[in-house]
Motif scaffolding. Structure first.
Motif, PDB file in Angstrom:
ATOM      1  N   GLN A 138      30.748  16.851  30.526  1.00 55.25           N
ATOM      2  CA  GLN A 138      30.592  17.050  29.088  1.00 55.25           C
ATOM      3  C   GLN A 138      29.571  18.118  28.729  1.00 55.25           C
ATOM      4  OE1 GLN A 138      29.662  12.984  28.089  1.00 55.25           O
ATOM      5  NE2 GLN A 138      31.795  12.497  27.557  1.00 55.25           N
ATOM      6  N   ILE A 139      28.536  18.296  29.544  1.00 55.51           N
ATOM      7  CA  ILE A 139      27.513  19.312  29.262  1.00 55.51           C
ATOM      8  C   ILE A 139      28.042  20.686  29.665  1.00 55.51           C
ATOM      9  CG2 ILE A 139      25.185  20.093  29.848  1.00 55.51           C
ATOM     10  CD1 ILE A 139      24.454  17.164  30.346  1.00 55.51           C
ATOM     11  N   GLU A 140      27.775  21.684  28.851  1.00 54.77           N
ATOM     12  CA  GLU A 140      28.292  23.029  29.131  1.00 54.77           C
ATOM     13  C   GLU A 140      27.347  23.797  30.059  1.00 54.77           C
ATOM     14  OE1 GLU A 140      29.641  27.192  26.891  1.00 54.77           O
ATOM     15  OE2 GLU A 140      28.854  25.503  25.721  1.00 54.77           O
ATOM     16  N   TYR A 141      27.864  24.189  31.198  1.00 50.83           N
ATOM     17  CA  TYR A 141      27.160  25.045  32.162  1.00 50.83           C
ATOM     18  C   TYR A 141      28.207  25.575  33.131  1.00 50.83           C
ATOM     19  CZ  TYR A 141      27.661  20.918  35.084  1.00 50.83           C
ATOM     20  OH  TYR A 141      28.190  19.850  35.771  1.00 50.83           O
ATOM     21  N   THR A 142      27.804  26.480  34.006  1.00 51.57           N
ATOM     22  CA  THR A 142      28.725  27.013  35.015  1.00 51.57           C
ATOM     23  C   THR A 142      28.525  26.322  36.360  1.00 51.57           C
ATOM     24  OG1 THR A 142      28.732  29.170  33.931  1.00 51.57           O
ATOM     25  CG2 THR A 142      29.497  29.085  36.209  1.00 51.57           C
ATOM     26  N   SER A 143      27.269  26.307  36.837  1.00 56.42           N
ATOM     27  CA  SER A 143      26.975  25.697  38.135  1.00 56.42           C
ATOM     28  C   SER A 143      25.590  25.082  38.121  1.00 56.42           C
ATOM     29  CB  SER A 143      27.041  26.741  39.265  1.00 56.42           C
ATOM     30  OG  SER A 143      28.326  27.302  39.375  1.00 56.42           O
ATOM     31  N   VAL A 144      25.409  24.061  38.944  1.00 60.88           N
ATOM     32  CA  VAL A 144      24.094  23.473  39.177  1.00 60.88           C
ATOM     33  C   VAL A 144      23.934  23.295  40.684  1.00 60.88           C
ATOM     34  CG1 VAL A 144      22.481  21.619  38.642  1.00 60.88           C
ATOM     35  CG2 VAL A 144      24.316  22.155  37.036  1.00 60.88           C
ATOM     36  N   ILE A 145      22.789  23.725  41.205  1.00 64.33           N
ATOM     37  CA  ILE A 145      22.503  23.581  42.634  1.00 64.33           C
ATOM     38  C   ILE A 145      21.237  22.751  42.784  1.00 64.33           C
ATOM     39  CG2 ILE A 145      22.024  24.788  44.790  1.00 64.33           C
ATOM     40  CD1 ILE A 145      23.438  27.243  43.543  1.00 64.33           C
ATOM     41  N   PHE A 146      21.361  21.616  43.455  1.00 63.80           N
ATOM     42  CA  PHE A 146      20.240  20.714  43.705  1.00 63.80           C
ATOM     43  C   PHE A 146      19.811  20.876  45.160  1.00 63.80           C
ATOM     44  CE2 PHE A 146      22.935  18.828  40.485  1.00 63.80           C
ATOM     45  CZ  PHE A 146      22.050  18.345  39.531  1.00 63.80           C
ATOM     46  N   THR A 147      18.547  21.218  45.373  1.00 59.65           N
ATOM     47  CA  THR A 147      18.025  21.360  46.727  1.00 59.65           C
ATOM     48  C   THR A 147      17.111  20.179  47.052  1.00 59.65           C
ATOM     49  OG1 THR A 147      18.099  23.769  46.553  1.00 59.65           O
ATOM     50  CG2 THR A 147      16.761  22.832  48.335  1.00 59.65           C
ATOM     51  N   PHE A 148      17.540  19.352  48.010  1.00 62.86           N
ATOM     52  CA  PHE A 148      16.749  18.222  48.478  1.00 62.86           C
ATOM     53  C   PHE A 148      16.129  18.562  49.831  1.00 62.86           C
ATOM     54  CE2 PHE A 148      19.686  16.335  45.497  1.00 62.86           C
ATOM     55  CZ  PHE A 148      18.988  15.282  44.922  1.00 62.86           C
ATOM     56  N   ASP A 149      15.253  17.685  50.314  1.00 61.28           N
ATOM     57  CA  ASP A 149      14.667  17.884  51.640  1.00 61.28           C
ATOM     58  C   ASP A 149      15.750  17.971  52.708  1.00 61.28           C
ATOM     59  OD1 ASP A 149      12.069  17.827  50.709  1.00 61.28           O
ATOM     60  OD2 ASP A 149      11.838  15.679  50.992  1.00 61.28           O
ATOM     61  N   SER A 150      16.794  17.153  52.557  1.00 59.51           N
ATOM     62  CA  SER A 150      17.773  16.989  53.633  1.00 59.51           C
ATOM     63  C   SER A 150      19.123  17.642  53.360  1.00 59.51           C
ATOM     64  CB  SER A 150      18.004  15.494  53.893  1.00 59.51           C
ATOM     65  OG  SER A 150      18.461  14.848  52.707  1.00 59.51           O
ATOM     66  N   CYS A 151      19.345  18.141  52.158  1.00 56.41           N
ATOM     67  CA  CYS A 151      20.677  18.666  51.847  1.00 56.41           C
ATOM     68  C   CYS A 151      20.642  19.545  50.600  1.00 56.41           C
ATOM     69  CB  CYS A 151      21.667  17.515  51.640  1.00 56.41           C
ATOM     70  SG  CYS A 151      21.287  16.509  50.190  1.00 56.41           S
ATOM     71  N   ILE A 152      21.766  20.205  50.363  1.00 57.46           N
ATOM     72  CA  ILE A 152      21.985  20.973  49.145  1.00 57.46           C
ATOM     73  C   ILE A 152      23.265  20.461  48.499  1.00 57.46           C
ATOM     74  CG2 ILE A 152      22.466  23.241  48.164  1.00 57.46           C
ATOM     75  CD1 ILE A 152      20.835  24.472  50.423  1.00 57.46           C
ATOM     76  N   ILE A 153      23.189  20.155  47.213  1.00 59.92           N
ATOM     77  CA  ILE A 153      24.352  19.682  46.468  1.00 59.92           C
ATOM     78  C   ILE A 153      24.642  20.696  45.366  1.00 59.92           C
ATOM     79  CG2 ILE A 153      25.251  17.896  44.928  1.00 59.92           C
ATOM     80  CD1 ILE A 153      23.535  15.883  46.476  1.00 59.92           C
ATOM     81  N   MET A 161      13.759  13.888  48.974  1.00 62.44           N
ATOM     82  CA  MET A 161      13.047  14.241  47.751  1.00 62.44           C
ATOM     83  C   MET A 161      13.646  15.521  47.164  1.00 62.44           C
ATOM     84  SD  MET A 161      10.379  12.885  46.066  1.00 62.44           S
ATOM     85  CE  MET A 161       9.188  12.186  47.209  1.00 62.44           C
ATOM     86  N   LEU A 162      13.802  15.534  45.847  1.00 62.80           N
ATOM     87  CA  LEU A 162      14.325  16.726  45.179  1.00 62.80           C
ATOM     88  C   LEU A 162      13.253  17.804  45.127  1.00 62.80           C
ATOM     89  CD1 LEU A 162      16.643  18.008  43.510  1.00 62.80           C
ATOM     90  CD2 LEU A 162      15.568  17.022  41.470  1.00 62.80           C
ATOM     91  N   ASN A 163      13.606  19.008  45.563  1.00 62.00           N
ATOM     92  CA  ASN A 163      12.679  20.135  45.568  1.00 62.00           C
ATOM     93  C   ASN A 163      12.931  21.113  44.426  1.00 62.00           C
ATOM     94  OD1 ASN A 163      11.503  19.156  47.923  1.00 62.00           O
ATOM     95  ND2 ASN A 163      12.895  20.309  49.230  1.00 62.00           N
ATOM     96  N   GLN A 164      14.213  21.363  44.151  1.00 53.30           N
ATOM     97  CA  GLN A 164      14.531  22.416  43.175  1.00 53.30           C
ATOM     98  C   GLN A 164      15.892  22.167  42.536  1.00 53.30           C
ATOM     99  OE1 GLN A 164      13.624  26.767  43.912  1.00 53.30           O
ATOM    100  NE2 GLN A 164      15.857  26.881  43.988  1.00 53.30           N
ATOM    101  N   VAL A 165      16.006  22.559  41.266  1.00 57.86           N
ATOM    102  CA  VAL A 165      17.285  22.540  40.555  1.00 57.86           C
ATOM    103  C   VAL A 165      17.506  23.917  39.958  1.00 57.86           C
ATOM    104  CG1 VAL A 165      18.662  21.489  38.729  1.00 57.86           C
ATOM    105  CG2 VAL A 165      17.002  20.095  39.973  1.00 57.86           C
ATOM    106  N   GLN A 166      18.661  24.501  40.240  1.00 55.58           N
ATOM    107  CA  GLN A 166      19.026  25.791  39.657  1.00 55.58           C
ATOM    108  C   GLN A 166      20.246  25.572  38.772  1.00 55.58           C
ATOM    109  OE1 GLN A 166      20.121  28.851  42.437  1.00 55.58           O
ATOM    110  NE2 GLN A 166      19.770  30.500  40.971  1.00 55.58           N
ATOM    111  N   ILE A 167      20.119  25.929  37.501  1.00 50.26           N
ATOM    112  CA  ILE A 167      21.204  25.742  36.538  1.00 50.26           C
ATOM    113  C   ILE A 167      21.649  27.114  36.034  1.00 50.26           C
ATOM    114  CG2 ILE A 167      21.898  24.681  34.354  1.00 50.26           C
ATOM    115  CD1 ILE A 167      19.717  22.607  34.761  1.00 50.26           C
ATOM    116  N   LEU A 168      22.932  27.390  36.170  1.00 45.36           N
ATOM    117  CA  LEU A 168      23.489  28.682  35.755  1.00 45.36           C
ATOM    118  C   LEU A 168      24.435  28.467  34.581  1.00 45.36           C
ATOM    119  CD1 LEU A 168      24.354  30.125  39.293  1.00 45.36           C
ATOM    120  CD2 LEU A 168      22.250  30.412  37.971  1.00 45.36           C
ATOM    121  N   GLY A 169      24.307  29.324  33.579  1.00 46.49           N
ATOM    122  CA  GLY A 169      25.228  29.315  32.450  1.00 46.49           C
ATOM    123  C   GLY A 169      25.077  28.114  31.529  1.00 46.49           C
TER     124      GLY A 169
END
Length: 386
Positions: A59-74, A1-9
């Motif tokens: 295509q979308i402009e950003y610097t980084s995206v961090i997806f935190t799931f129950d079992s992993c980080i992408i 399950m997705l817990n958190q999304v952090q989007i930078l820039g």
């Protein structure tokens, strides 16, 4: 399950943290903010990962995206490379995007697993930068179980090529399958009770009510209703025993069907009556003297959107772990907006999924700001600390 999304820039300006566990109702979050701050874009980024759509992620402009799931980080890092013809020119010689993906997991024994892949996006074409070392096998496995439903603007995107889920034939098939399963489950289970007639009258009333509710949804069992009305205690007890067992086995499916009916009836579609049947699935009939049968295309855009959402969220057999909804208030009048939180909460409880809604309307979340995250406030708070 997705817990958190952090989007930078994002757009080169914004840093956001979308924590689906922060609200008072875990896994249900309403994302607010003025136009232009990227609410819809946040949903598109999340949906792109679930669909492994790396072209959109380029295509979308950003610097980084961090997806935190129950079992992993992408984590996904995006670099835009612009090479000019010469130092005095405004004409780019080459403009490409480099996308770097990293998957990290750690088990209970503190054993870690990492996986990486990189792409180059140039001239509308996406290719892996290193075919031999690149891998997204773990992402493939994760997304095989983590399904995402994306409801974009006032239209429903199903993320597949199946025929539209809102067709009445889908509900007809659901009702037909449920009736067969209930019929098969209506058999005596377990030993005969010692005090078999205890609370029998109360049980019979409850079972009769459930049968009546099912009949309103196109599923009827006249033989069981006759047994309950017979006045013969043995027959009444037998009917209660069989029905209670079947209702318990398929309680989730029964609840989905009943909630579908309740949602549409409580929405008070103007001058229309809802009819649910085993033969037709669902249809609407006008309250005019001619009792005109109304096809789906004859309904308003808001009515169609309401049906589309409910059918996909409740009737679809696909297991959904995350629902993304973009501005549902565009199609809904005020009464529907005020009912929305109650409806979406019921859907979340039934489907056991997380739901992220982008909205401008406080009515959508009944002014319960503890269920929200505000992108404008996040941006201003970050600006203060710089």
């Amino acid at each position: 399950m997705l817990n958190q999304v952090q989007i930078l820039g994002l757009f080169g300006m914004y840093n956001y943290t979308i924590n689906l566990l922060q609200s008072s109702k875990k896994g249900l979050l309403f994302m607010t903010g003025p136009n232009g701050m990227g609410k819809s874009t946040v949903l598109r980024i999340i949906n792109a990962l679930y669909n492994k759509d790396f072209t959109t992620l380029c295509q979308i402009e950003y610097t980084s995206v961090i997806f935190t799931f129950d079992s992993c980080i992408i984590s996904i890092h995006r670099d835009e490379i612009v090479e000019m013809v010469d130092s005095n020119s405004d004409v780019p010689h080459d403009n490409r995007i480099e996308l770097h993906y990293h998957y990290h997991s750690e088990n209970e024994e503190n054993l870690t697993y990492d996986e990486s892949c990189s792409w180059i996006y140039s001239n509308g074409s996406l290719k892996k930068s290193n075919e031999e070392q690149a891998s997204i096998n773990s992402l493939d496995l994760l997304m095989a179980s983590e399904k995402c439903l994306y409801v974009a603007d006032s239209r429903l995107s199903q993320n597949n090529t199946d025929e539209p889920i809102y067709k009445s034939e889908h509900l007809q098939q659901f009702i037909e399958n449920l009736k067969v399963r209930l019929s098969d489950a209506m058999i005596p289970i377990g030993a005969v009770e010692t005090d078999m007639f205890k609370n029998l009258e109360k049980r019979a009333i409850n079972v009769s009510k459930q049968l009546q509710d099912l009949a309103l949804c196109g599923i009827d069992f006249p033989s069981q209703q006759d047994a309950l009305k017979s006045g013969i205690k043995e027959l009444v007890w037998h009917a209660c025993r069989c029905c209670e067992h079947a209702f318990h086995m398929y309680s989730d499916e029964i609840q989905k069907l009943q909630v579908f009916r309740e949602f549409l009836e409580n929405s008070h579609l103007v001058d229309k009556e809802l009819e649910i049947s085993l033969r037709r699935g669902y249809r609407f009939i006008s309250k005019s003297p001619k009792r005109t049968i109304l096809t789906f295309d004859m309904l308003s855009s808001g009515e169609r959107h309401l049906i589309m959402q409910i059918m996909m969220l409740l009737i679809s057999p696909q297991k959904i772990s995350l629902v993304l909804i973009d501005e549902p208030e565009i199609s809904f009048h005020l009464m529907w907006q005020m009912q929305y939180l109650e409806h979406i909460t019921k859907i979340q409880d039934i489907r056991k999924c997380s739901i992220l809604v982008a909205t401008h309307s406080t009515q959508i979340f009944d002014s319960k700001f503890e269920l929200t995250t505000d992108l404008w406030r996040q941006h201003k708070n970050e600006s203060k600390h710089k």
